[in-house]
Design a protein around this motif. Sequence first.
Motif, PDB file in Angstrom:
ATOM      1  N   PRO A 145      -7.080   4.440  -8.816  1.00 57.60           N
ATOM      2  CA  PRO A 145      -6.684   3.843  -7.534  1.00 57.60           C
ATOM      3  C   PRO A 145      -7.621   4.287  -6.413  1.00 57.60           C
ATOM      4  O   PRO A 145      -8.094   5.423  -6.404  1.00 57.60           O
ATOM      5  CB  PRO A 145      -5.265   4.377  -7.317  1.00 57.60           C
ATOM      6  CG  PRO A 145      -5.196   5.628  -8.141  1.00 57.60           C
ATOM      7  CD  PRO A 145      -6.066   5.365  -9.334  1.00 57.60           C
ATOM      8  N   LYS A 179       0.834  -1.197   0.000  1.00 58.05           N
ATOM      9  CA  LYS A 179       0.000   0.000   0.000  1.00 58.05           C
ATOM     10  C   LYS A 179       0.872   1.252   0.000  1.00 58.05           C
ATOM     11  O   LYS A 179       1.966   1.266   0.561  1.00 58.05           O
ATOM     12  CB  LYS A 179      -0.913   0.029   1.233  1.00 58.05           C
ATOM     13  CG  LYS A 179      -1.727  -1.231   1.440  1.00 58.05           C
ATOM     14  CD  LYS A 179      -2.644  -1.528   0.272  1.00 58.05           C
ATOM     15  CE  LYS A 179      -3.462  -2.788   0.550  1.00 58.05           C
ATOM     16  NZ  LYS A 179      -4.302  -3.161  -0.639  1.00 58.05           N
ATOM     17  N   THR A 183       0.678   3.359  -8.840  1.00 57.25           N
ATOM     18  CA  THR A 183      -0.046   2.092  -8.754  1.00 57.25           C
ATOM     19  C   THR A 183      -0.249   1.414 -10.098  1.00 57.25           C
ATOM     20  O   THR A 183      -0.496   0.208 -10.162  1.00 57.25           O
ATOM     21  CB  THR A 183      -1.438   2.318  -8.125  1.00 57.25           C
ATOM     22  OG1 THR A 183      -2.197   3.214  -8.966  1.00 57.25           O
ATOM     23  CG2 THR A 183      -1.309   2.930  -6.735  1.00 57.25           C
ATOM     24  N   LYS A 220      -2.764   2.027 -11.895  1.00 59.13           N
ATOM     25  CA  LYS A 220      -4.206   1.836 -12.005  1.00 59.13           C
ATOM     26  C   LYS A 220      -4.860   3.133 -12.465  1.00 59.13           C
ATOM     27  O   LYS A 220      -4.466   4.212 -12.035  1.00 59.13           O
ATOM     28  CB  LYS A 220      -4.793   1.420 -10.655  1.00 59.13           C
ATOM     29  CG  LYS A 220      -4.273   0.082 -10.147  1.00 59.13           C
ATOM     30  CD  LYS A 220      -4.871  -0.248  -8.786  1.00 59.13           C
ATOM     31  CE  LYS A 220      -4.370  -1.601  -8.290  1.00 59.13           C
ATOM     32  NZ  LYS A 220      -4.932  -1.952  -6.961  1.00 59.13           N
TER      33      LYS A 220
END
Length: 275
Positions: free
Chosen positions: A135, A42, A130, A132
């Motif tokens: 995220p 994380k 990330t 992504k």
Amino acid sequence: MSAFSENCGLYFPEIKRNPGKYLHSCPESVRKWLQQLKNAGKILLLITSSHSDYCRLLCEYTLGDDFADLFDIVITNALKPGFFSHSPSQRPFHTLKNDEEQEALPSLDKPGWYSQGNAVHLYELLKKMTGKPQPKVVYFGDSMHSDIFPASHYSKWETVLILEELRGEEGEKHEAEPLEKRGKYEGPKAKPLNTLSKKWGSFFIDSVSGQENTEDSSVYTLSSNKISTYSTIAIPSIEAISELPLDYKFTRFSSSSSKTAGYYPFVHYTNGLIK
């Protein structure tokens, strides 16, 4: 120069002389929880409206001299809630040198320690880090005005409200039952929401006198309505969840569930009017 570095007023000089009088060290369980999150991949953020030098004092005392190693990105002097509501042109990020702000940045390209800034550029960086397109961010804060409402309303982040009123009258702590006597990962029982402060009454619900011989009824306060609207969950402290597994599934506030659903530990009413 910040007020902290210039020793302005009475507060900053006093807290430098005797931080232990005003600050509590962070429980080891919380440090371990932060490290577990980091080990799980994380990205950890620290966003504070305190200036860099004051933030450093607070965090070194509460989390330890190596606190910066726990976070990928540290943002100081964030000027919340404007950090969430203002545009990047209004609130650019600044680099820091010896805790002093340097040039403004057109974008945020890498993790590090910054000053001011905005949630839009931060989110673009999180996309890069990330890989992504969208995220998910879970943001913890103790202020509805500066943290929870703007992060939820403007940035659409998940929000966790740290709400000391959940500790009950005068911050009373509740001893947990032995693990073998309670459900796995079940936390200590919180006080009922309608527990009255001897001075102020309930923070969460209020009693409204009925009209024409009708009975009194309980209604949610404005505060509890805002909590359930803009918070994903509400907890009394980070310590309250620090020993839960990282994949623990919390019951969240939602329009389709009870307004008490998102409180952890679970809270209840005792007057029989609201269940």
